[in-house]
Scaffold this motif. Structure first.
Motif, PDB file in Angstrom:
ATOM      1  N   ARG A  97      10.247  18.191  -3.220  1.00 26.77           N
ATOM      2  CA  ARG A  97       8.836  17.684  -2.935  1.00 26.77           C
ATOM      3  C   ARG A  97       8.599  16.560  -2.252  1.00 26.77           C
ATOM      4  O   ARG A  97       7.744  16.346  -1.272  1.00 26.77           O
ATOM      5  CB  ARG A  97       7.962  18.023  -4.260  1.00 26.77           C
ATOM      6  CG  ARG A  97       6.522  17.869  -4.128  1.00 26.77           C
ATOM      7  CD  ARG A  97       6.014  17.578  -5.526  1.00 26.77           C
ATOM      8  NE  ARG A  97       6.207  18.612  -6.401  1.00 26.77           N
ATOM      9  CZ  ARG A  97       5.339  19.639  -6.540  1.00 26.77           C
ATOM     10  NH1 ARG A  97       4.485  19.959  -5.757  1.00 26.77           N
ATOM     11  NH2 ARG A  97       5.716  20.704  -7.341  1.00 26.77           N
ATOM     12  N   LEU A 116       6.887  16.012   2.512  1.00 24.15           N
ATOM     13  CA  LEU A 116       5.413  15.619   2.648  1.00 24.15           C
ATOM     14  C   LEU A 116       5.327  14.576   3.710  1.00 24.15           C
ATOM     15  O   LEU A 116       6.223  14.044   4.220  1.00 24.15           O
ATOM     16  CB  LEU A 116       4.854  14.896   1.319  1.00 24.15           C
ATOM     17  CG  LEU A 116       4.984  15.874  -0.075  1.00 24.15           C
ATOM     18  CD1 LEU A 116       4.266  15.270  -1.219  1.00 24.15           C
ATOM     19  CD2 LEU A 116       4.525  17.197   0.297  1.00 24.15           C
ATOM     20  N   SER A 149       7.790  26.161  -1.855  1.00 22.86           N
ATOM     21  CA  SER A 149       6.425  26.515  -2.336  1.00 22.86           C
ATOM     22  C   SER A 149       6.207  27.620  -2.460  1.00 22.86           C
ATOM     23  O   SER A 149       5.224  28.361  -3.333  1.00 22.86           O
ATOM     24  CB  SER A 149       5.426  25.556  -1.795  1.00 22.86           C
ATOM     25  OG  SER A 149       5.496  25.895  -0.246  1.00 22.86           O
ATOM     26  N   ASP A 202      -0.862  23.967  -3.500  1.00 25.11           N
ATOM     27  CA  ASP A 202      -1.170  22.835  -3.340  1.00 25.11           C
ATOM     28  C   ASP A 202       0.010  22.196  -2.525  1.00 25.11           C
ATOM     29  O   ASP A 202      -0.098  21.676  -1.323  1.00 25.11           O
ATOM     30  CB  ASP A 202      -1.369  21.934  -4.327  1.00 25.11           C
ATOM     31  CG  ASP A 202      -1.705  20.410  -3.916  1.00 25.11           C
ATOM     32  OD1 ASP A 202      -2.840  20.478  -3.215  1.00 25.11           O
ATOM     33  OD2 ASP A 202      -0.879  19.530  -4.476  1.00 25.11           O
ATOM     34  N   TRP A 203       1.244  22.317  -3.015  1.00 22.92           N
ATOM     35  CA  TRP A 203       2.573  21.834  -2.189  1.00 22.92           C
ATOM     36  C   TRP A 203       2.509  22.554  -0.856  1.00 22.92           C
ATOM     37  O   TRP A 203       3.060  22.112   0.179  1.00 22.92           O
ATOM     38  CB  TRP A 203       3.656  22.304  -3.157  1.00 22.92           C
ATOM     39  CG  TRP A 203       5.062  21.730  -2.819  1.00 22.92           C
ATOM     40  CD1 TRP A 203       5.208  20.776  -1.594  1.00 22.92           C
ATOM     41  CD2 TRP A 203       6.448  21.925  -3.088  1.00 22.92           C
ATOM     42  NE1 TRP A 203       6.748  20.636  -1.344  1.00 22.92           N
ATOM     43  CE2 TRP A 203       7.425  21.239  -2.368  1.00 22.92           C
ATOM     44  CE3 TRP A 203       6.779  22.737  -4.120  1.00 22.92           C
ATOM     45  CZ2 TRP A 203       8.564  21.410  -2.443  1.00 22.92           C
ATOM     46  CZ3 TRP A 203       8.208  22.943  -4.210  1.00 22.92           C
ATOM     47  CH2 TRP A 203       9.065  22.373  -3.549  1.00 22.92           C
ATOM     48  N   ARG A 246       0.428  23.698   0.858  1.00 19.45           N
ATOM     49  CA  ARG A 246      -0.940  23.198   1.755  1.00 19.45           C
ATOM     50  C   ARG A 246      -0.446  22.031   2.374  1.00 19.45           C
ATOM     51  O   ARG A 246      -0.583  21.709   3.453  1.00 19.45           O
ATOM     52  CB  ARG A 246      -2.189  23.207   1.051  1.00 19.45           C
ATOM     53  CG  ARG A 246      -3.129  22.656   1.801  1.00 19.45           C
ATOM     54  CD  ARG A 246      -4.438  22.346   1.172  1.00 19.45           C
ATOM     55  NE  ARG A 246      -4.330  21.669  -0.223  1.00 19.45           N
ATOM     56  CZ  ARG A 246      -4.258  20.150   0.008  1.00 19.45           C
ATOM     57  NH1 ARG A 246      -4.498  19.545   1.233  1.00 19.45           N
ATOM     58  NH2 ARG A 246      -3.953  19.576  -1.167  1.00 19.45           N
ATOM     59  N   ARG A 247       0.246  21.145   1.460  1.00 18.78           N
ATOM     60  CA  ARG A 247       0.691  19.830   2.059  1.00 18.78           C
ATOM     61  C   ARG A 247       2.086  19.732   3.022  1.00 18.78           C
ATOM     62  O   ARG A 247       2.085  19.069   3.970  1.00 18.78           O
ATOM     63  CB  ARG A 247       1.088  19.014   0.646  1.00 18.78           C
ATOM     64  CG  ARG A 247      -0.305  18.658  -0.115  1.00 18.78           C
ATOM     65  CD  ARG A 247       0.029  17.960  -1.479  1.00 18.78           C
ATOM     66  NE  ARG A 247       0.382  16.557  -1.152  1.00 18.78           N
ATOM     67  CZ  ARG A 247       0.819  15.643  -2.109  1.00 18.78           C
ATOM     68  NH1 ARG A 247       1.016  16.062  -3.498  1.00 18.78           N
ATOM     69  NH2 ARG A 247       0.882  14.121  -1.675  1.00 18.78           N
ATOM     70  N   CYS A 248       2.708  20.736   2.588  1.00 16.26           N
ATOM     71  CA  CYS A 248       3.736  20.975   3.777  1.00 16.26           C
ATOM     72  C   CYS A 248       3.295  21.427   4.955  1.00 16.26           C
ATOM     73  O   CYS A 248       3.935  20.966   6.353  1.00 16.26           O
ATOM     74  CB  CYS A 248       4.996  21.773   2.882  1.00 16.26           C
ATOM     75  SG  CYS A 248       6.095  21.377   1.509  1.00 16.26           S
ATOM     76  N   LYS A 274       0.474  20.768   6.046  1.00 17.72           N
ATOM     77  CA  LYS A 274      -0.093  19.745   6.883  1.00 17.72           C
ATOM     78  C   LYS A 274       0.955  18.842   7.780  1.00 17.72           C
ATOM     79  O   LYS A 274       0.967  18.444   8.835  1.00 17.72           O
ATOM     80  CB  LYS A 274      -0.964  18.804   5.809  1.00 17.72           C
ATOM     81  CG  LYS A 274      -1.536  17.610   6.498  1.00 17.72           C
ATOM     82  CD  LYS A 274      -2.429  17.011   5.268  1.00 17.72           C
ATOM     83  CE  LYS A 274      -2.932  15.621   5.870  1.00 17.72           C
ATOM     84  NZ  LYS A 274      -3.774  14.975   4.780  1.00 17.72           N
ATOM     85  N   ALA A 275       1.945  18.502   6.879  1.00 15.21           N
ATOM     86  CA  ALA A 275       3.074  17.548   7.330  1.00 15.21           C
ATOM     87  C   ALA A 275       3.647  18.472   8.648  1.00 15.21           C
ATOM     88  O   ALA A 275       3.889  17.854   9.614  1.00 15.21           O
ATOM     89  CB  ALA A 275       4.334  17.618   6.309  1.00 15.21           C
TER      90      ALA A 275
END
Length: 527
Positions: free
Chosen positions: A62, A66, A113, A120-121, A123-125, A127-128
């Motif tokens: 994690r 990110l 994830s 949530d993880w 979604r953030r991955c 985004k990255a």
């Protein structure tokens, strides 16, 4: 002593015994198979999964997957190195970009994830990945846009035709990468990064965007998506196999598994067709080589035929060194190729007659190969000359005149703040020295001309160079220059100019020891 009849009877009894043994054997029951599977599952759970620190692994993955400032910086550096390596067609530089690329981390994070059901993880991955990919594409496009090199090199072309083998490479690399992350052996990721090559396809996408080459753009984007999806889904499968807990229900897990399988099939089908096309072309190239060679004697030497499969009809061109001409070679080869390939073919064979001595064809082919290599090197040198001359002149490449017959390169320079007339001449001299055999003519802007001091013993070395600079400026611009000063000083300068003095006007004024120079035009000097 036994008789043949007794031996026959004994053999028959043995056959019956063996047959009875086979028929009496019980088949493996379903419960035996299930028991074996249960034992394997127990060993996997207690002997493999139990040794893992799942919480620490999740936290480590994690933290590395990110969007951070380090991730953005390394993405930019990797993208810049990748696009420069592709433009220079340098595999070593491209490999360096693969090693720096941080894109593998958020893709592995996406897989974990998915396996754990952490929305949530995920979604953030995502985004990255989206931010890193978009930034890399735009950064590469900017470099290509301002670069004088915008040709499709071999390294670029190699990343525009994804096929099933690319999917398999990504699959095996993802298995190795996921295992390395799970078992705490991240050093293996270096090799995985090289194998999957995530950054070079993105750099090629940026190249296609900057040059508006949508064929290159689409092919490279397809390769990147193939690698991304395959690695992400494979990482999810590996994470679930190694017991990373999921908040999904049994039904949701089943749907997720079916979705992963469906995506793999959706990728595999078009990539399989692409691989089939590549294999067909490779086999077609072999057929072309064979048919062209068979049209001539064994003593002939055939250069590698060039085939354009995209043309309608297919075009084939080749060079043959042969002791005996075959006037019907083009039509004969075209007819046979059309029959074997099932497509109309146009064949053009350039025949060069060589001696009948053994090895004459090979020697002629070698000589032509060397001549072709020299010509290609010369063309690269000429192309570099044109680009460099445009760069130092501050103009577009189309504004540079290259005369191959007289080996002359010409360009009119734009005014550059702080650059004197001597600076323009030095740039011309350096460029000309880097291209032997060529004459470089850089026309300078109307910069301020130097003043010449004439001593009692005539011109010293420094002032002699200024006189030579004036002669150069008059010759390059084609404009007349007016010299003003004392008559004796003018005579000394005119004598130093030699034949170039015809481009100068003189205006005597007193007996001073300095000579000033000015353009004999209404133009305002710049500088």
């Amino acid at each position: 002593m036994t008789s043949p009849t007794d031996d026959t009877a004994s053999i028959a009894d043995n056959d019956k015994a063996r047959t009875g043994a086979f028929t009496s054997r019980r088949p493996i029951s379903r419960w035996t198979v299930l028991r074996a599977l249960a034992e394997i599952r127990m060993w996997w759970r207690d002997g493999v999964i139990a040794d893992l620190d799942h919480v620490a692994t999740i936290e480590r993955v994690r933290g590395e997957s990110l969007l951070t400032s380090r991730y953005v910086f390394m993405t930019a550096m990797s993208a810049g190195i990748a696009i420069l390596g592709l433009l220079l067609s340098s595999p070593a530089v491209v490999i360096g970009a693969m090693l720096l690329s941080p894109l593998m981390n958020p893709i592995i994070g996406t897989g974990f994830s998915l396996a754990t059901g952490d929305a949530d993880w995920l979604r953030r991955c995502g985004k990255a990945l989206l931010a890193g990919s978009a930034f890399a594409i735009l950064f590469c496009a900017l470099i290509v846009f301002v670069s004088p090199l915008q040709t499709v090199t071999e390294e670029i072309a190699a990343r525009t035709r994804p096929n099933l083998f690319d999917l398999l490479v990504a699959l095996f690399s993802a298995l190795a990468g996921s295992y390395a992350v799970i078992r705490g052996r991240e050093g293996t990721i270096v090799g995985v990064a090289i194998a999957t090559a995530l950054m070079p396809p993105l750099a090629v996408v940026g190249f296609g965007l900057a040059t508006f080459n949508w064929t290159v753009f689409g092919g490279a984007l397809g390769l990147f998506i193939t690698n991304l999806v395959t690695i992400g889904l494979t990482a999810a499968i590996m994470a679930r196999l190694y017991g990373f807990q999921s908040d999904l229900t049994h039904r949701q897990s089943r749907f997720q598994s079916l979705g992963i399988i469906a995506i793999f099939l959706a990728l595999a089908v078009p990539l399989g067709f692409s691989l089939r096309t590549i294999a067909w072309e490779a086999n077609g190239q072999r057929i072309v080589n064979q048919e062209v060679a068979e049209a001539f004697t064994d003593r002939a030497r055939v250069d590698q035929p060039i085939v354009n499969w995209a043309a309608q009809p297919v075009t084939v061109s080749a060079s043959v060194f042969t002791p005996e001409f075959n006037p019907d070679a083009d039509s004969e080869v075209a007819t046979r190729l059309a029959e074997r390939l099932g497509r109309p073919v146009v064949v053009t064979i350039d025949q060069f007659q060589v001696g009948t001595d053994p090895g004459a064809a090979e020697q002629a082919a070698l000589a032509q190969a060397r001549a072709r290599e020299a010509a290609e090197a010369s063309e690269r040198q000429i192309a570099a000359l044109g680009q460099n001359l445009a760069l130092i002149a501050g103009v577009e490449r189309s504004d540079v005149l290259l005369d191959r017959d007289s080996q002359r390169a010409q360009a009119a320079a734009r005014p550059l703040e702080g650059l004197t007339l001597a600076g323009y001449r030095e740039l011309e001299r350096r460029l000309e020295s880097s291209t032997p055999g060529w004459t470089v003519e850089l026309r300078p802007p109307l910069a301020v001309l130097p003043t010449i001091a004439v001593g009692d013993e005539g011109l010293d070395a420094d002032n002699a160079r200024r006189v030579a600079l004036l002669a150069w400026a008059a010759q390059r611009t084609g404009l007349r220059i007016t010299l003003s000063g004392g008559s004796d000083s003018l005579d000394a300068v005119t004598e130093a100019l030699g034949s170039a003095a015809a481009s100068f006007d003189t205006r005597a004024s007193g007996n001073g020891d300095t000579v000033s120079a000015a353009w004999s035009t209404a133009a305002t000097p710049q500088g």
